[in-house]
Scaffold this active site. Structure first.
Site, PDB file in Angstrom:
ATOM      1  N   ASP A 198       5.542  -4.424  -2.313  1.00  0.00           N
ATOM      2  CA  ASP A 198       5.167  -4.285  -0.909  1.00  0.00           C
ATOM      3  C   ASP A 198       4.851  -2.827  -0.564  1.00  0.00           C
ATOM      4  O   ASP A 198       5.583  -1.923  -0.962  1.00  0.00           O
ATOM      5  CB  ASP A 198       6.364  -4.764  -0.063  1.00  0.00           C
ATOM      6  CG  ASP A 198       6.048  -4.888   1.408  1.00  0.00           C
ATOM      7  OD1 ASP A 198       5.229  -5.747   1.755  1.00  0.00           O
ATOM      8  OD2 ASP A 198       6.625  -4.128   2.209  1.00  0.00           O
ATOM      9  N   GLU A 273       0.621  -4.161  -3.638  1.00  0.00           N
ATOM     10  CA  GLU A 273      -0.022  -4.299  -2.336  1.00  0.00           C
ATOM     11  C   GLU A 273      -0.343  -2.884  -1.879  1.00  0.00           C
ATOM     12  O   GLU A 273       0.532  -2.141  -1.437  1.00  0.00           O
ATOM     13  CB  GLU A 273       0.899  -4.958  -1.307  1.00  0.00           C
ATOM     14  CG  GLU A 273       0.149  -5.213  -0.006  1.00  0.00           C
ATOM     15  CD  GLU A 273       0.979  -5.014   1.265  1.00  0.00           C
ATOM     16  OE1 GLU A 273       0.575  -5.537   2.311  1.00  0.00           O
ATOM     17  OE2 GLU A 273       2.021  -4.333   1.217  1.00  0.00           O
TER      18      GLU A 273
HETATM   19  C1  GLC Z   1       3.535  -5.648   3.820  1.00  0.00           C
HETATM   20  C2  GLC Z   1       3.827  -7.099   4.071  1.00  0.00           C
HETATM   21  C3  GLC Z   1       3.934  -7.304   5.549  1.00  0.00           C
HETATM   22  C4  GLC Z   1       5.058  -6.443   6.080  1.00  0.00           C
HETATM   23  C5  GLC Z   1       4.877  -4.977   5.694  1.00  0.00           C
HETATM   24  C6  GLC Z   1       6.129  -4.190   5.909  1.00  0.00           C
HETATM   25  O1  GLC Z   1       2.307  -5.293   4.311  1.00  0.00           O
HETATM   26  O2  GLC Z   1       2.831  -7.879   3.479  1.00  0.00           O
HETATM   27  O3  GLC Z   1       4.140  -8.646   5.862  1.00  0.00           O
HETATM   28  O4  GLC Z   1       5.115  -6.540   7.471  1.00  0.00           O
HETATM   29  O5  GLC Z   1       4.549  -4.842   4.348  1.00  0.00           O
HETATM   30  O6  GLC Z   1       7.082  -4.502   4.929  1.00  0.00           O
END
Ligand code: GLC
Ligand code: CA
Length: 554
Positions: A198, A273
């Site tokens: 994440d 991500e």
């Molecule tokens: C990422 C997740 C999202 C979350 C953010 C903070 O972007 O996909 O859902 O709100 O991180 O952890």
């Protein structure tokens, strides 16, 4: 092929209106039949749920809402028995404010080792009453919150790029690094096959935490406000700092040490991500000694125009080649309006962060048609593809969710300017005639389902020719049979500018021809070609507007 499960919304095993791990385990055979390779589960850890579990209070235990560690073990075991791999979500940028480390930091004094695990700083101005810098939270409002010291006086500030319930960790601190190496081992020891990481581009912040003149937009929609200077946008002091790469090189070593010898297909994997532009900087996350894959948000963000799609596909494949990693493809996830809804909006408008009552509503028929065509295009492409739960059913967002039931912190923190992401997180329909369309034994689900979900339930689609579910099954089976994921793409420009056409060829020289027609005129199927699969009906032997076909030349 990786399928994303959002545990709150996939299947409710105990009737409390929230999805859980036993619910997931019971439904896993559905995924084996769908024809995917791995599941990625959004967070299921102990959490006060300020951000639906992306605020983790204990990285080594399951939240009681979702079940127990024994349930997690059972899920992993059952998935493996079915030939599915399991990827779990790791949230290293921040903990929950209820994490024992943060609680200890609050109780300790400024300058203490406890505070040193987070990003505490003195405020500016008289009495330190102003935040240390001007950074904004991704969810809206200041990225800093002031704490009360133990003597009751207003004290230091802490950084949270997201909700105040998500304090950012200090990744310069070796203790933080150690903790996450342990967490990796904890889950690898339990048998997981990898991690989705994440906010992988956020862990390290620029030295001195300099002011930043823009809204902290991590989700691409805000990034366009930078008026074209993508490189500058990517170098915001909170994102994509060079120091993050060292962290992933360390993680990679841990993962590699778990790889079963002589069976590369079972390697443990890391997927980033990272909302990073330009693509050259994004692929740095997938250099050979770092992560295996990174989400391709450029593809997700692309407008429904032939030229835009060709450009993003070419750029993605070129960039992936630079580092020898597979490209990835994704159209939907738990943070964006589902592509069935998104593609029903006017072409080229900025992707909204949620749609609600009073907003321009998508054209449902057009959106569904384009979404099927987009998926058929995506699933032909070489590399790895990610499917978000329910997109195989053609589910739209809930675009008329009453504002009072919204849970995404974005809605409140943006002063109701952005509705946020609840619309794509609504519970999945399984059996049209059951409570909550088969999601669980109560209609009182954590978010209400729109009525249209009944008509799109799994049992309404299984075995129904032309249904979205059968389209996905056919696409996935064909992709697997023909090894399209490791094929080679060659563009075919003979159909004109409004048609995305290419061939995919495997090592034996076999393959398919793909035609995605985004133009107004039907495109005749070339003579002697056999239609393997089509996203919509052909009309008089031609591919109509917003339709994709896969052909085999005979
Ligand atoms: C990422 C997740 C999202 C979350 C953010 C903070 O972007 O996909 O859902 O709100 O991180 O952890
Ligand atoms: Ca439940």
């Amino acid at each position: 092929m990786i399928y994303q499960i959002y545990p709150r919304s996939w299947a409710d095993g105990n009737g409390d209106g929230i999805g859980d791990l036993p619910g997931i385990t019971a439904r896993l055979p559905y995924l084996a039949e769908l024809g995917i390779d791995a599941v990625w589960l959004s967070p299921f850890y102990v959490s006060p749920m300020c951000d639906a579990g992306y605020d983790v209070a204990d990285y080594r235990d399951i939240d009681p809402i979702f079940g127990t560690l024994a349930d997690a073990d059972a899920l992993i075991g059952q998935a493996h028995d079915l030939g599915l791999r399991v990827i779990v979500d790791l949230v290293p940028n921040h903990t929950s404010s209820e994490h024992e480390w943060f609680q200890a930091a609050l109780a300790a004094a400024p300058g203490s080792p406890e505070r040193g695990r987070y990003m505490f700083a003195e405020g500016k101005g008289p009495d330190g009453a102003e935040p240390p810098n001007n950074w904004q939270s991704v969810f809206g409002g200041s990225a800093w919150t002031r704490v009360q010291e133990s003597d009751g006086t207003p004290g230091q500030w802490y950084l949270h790029l997201f909700d105040p319930g998500q304090p950012d960790l200090n990744w310069e601190n070796p203790e933080v690094r150690e903790m996450f190496l342990d967490v990796l081992r904890f889950w690898l020891d339990r048998g997981v096959d990898g991690f989705r990481v994440d906010v992988a581009h956020g862990l390290v912040k620029a030295e001195g935490l300099p002011d930043w003149h823009e809204r902290t937009g991590m989700l691409g929609s805000h990034e366009e406000e930078h008026e074209g200077d993508a490189d500058q946008a990517a170098r915001a002091p909170m994102w994509d700092q060079d120091g993050v790469h060292e962290i992933y090189r360390e993680w990679r070593k841990v993962l590699d040490s778990y790889n079963p010898e002589g069976d590369p297909a079972r390697d443990r994997i890391l997927c980033a991500e990272a909302w990073v532009e330009p693509v050259e900087r994004a692929v740095a996350y997938t250099r050979p000694d770092e992560m295996h894959q990174a989400f391709n948000f450029g593809f997700l963000e692309s407008a429904w125009r032939a030229e835009d799609l060709r450009t993003v596909i070419t750029d993605s494949l070129d960039a992936a080649d630079m580092v020898g990693a597979p490209s990835t493809w994704v159209l939907s996830n738990h943070d964006v309006v589902r592509h069935t809804s998104r593609l029903g909006l006017e072409v080229g408008v900025q992707r909204p962060n949620g749609i609600g009552i009073g907003d321009v509503q998508p054209n449902a028929v057009l959106g569904a048609r384009r979404a099927r065509a987009a998926t058929a295009l995506m699933l032909a492409l070489p590399g790895s593809a990610y499917v978000y739960q329910g997109e195989e059913l053609g589910l739209p967002d809930h675009t008329a969710l009453p504002d009072e039931v919204r849970q995404d912190p974005t809605w409140e923190r943006s002063d109701h300017a952005e509705r946020g992401r609840d619309g794509c997180r609504v519970p999945i329909p399984w059996e049209a005639g059951d409570t909550a369309y088969g999601f669980g034994s109560t209609w009182d689900t954590w978010l209400p389902q729109p009525e249209v979900y009944g008509t799109l339930a799994v049992d309404r689609q299984v075995g129904v020719a032309g249904s979205s579910l059968e389209l996905y099954r056919t696409l996935l089976a064909t992709r697997r049979d023909l090894d399209l994921g490791v094929g080679e793409l060659a563009w075919d420009t003979s159909f004109g500018a409004d048609v995305v056409a290419f061939s995919i060829t495997d090592q034996d020289g076999e393959g398919i021809q793909v035609i995605a027609n985004l133009g107004d005129e039907p495109v005749p199927v070339p003579e002697g070609a056999q239609v393997l699969v089509s996203s919509g009906h052909l009309v008089g032997g031609a591919v109509p507007t917003d339709t994709t076909v896969w052909l085999r030349r005979t």
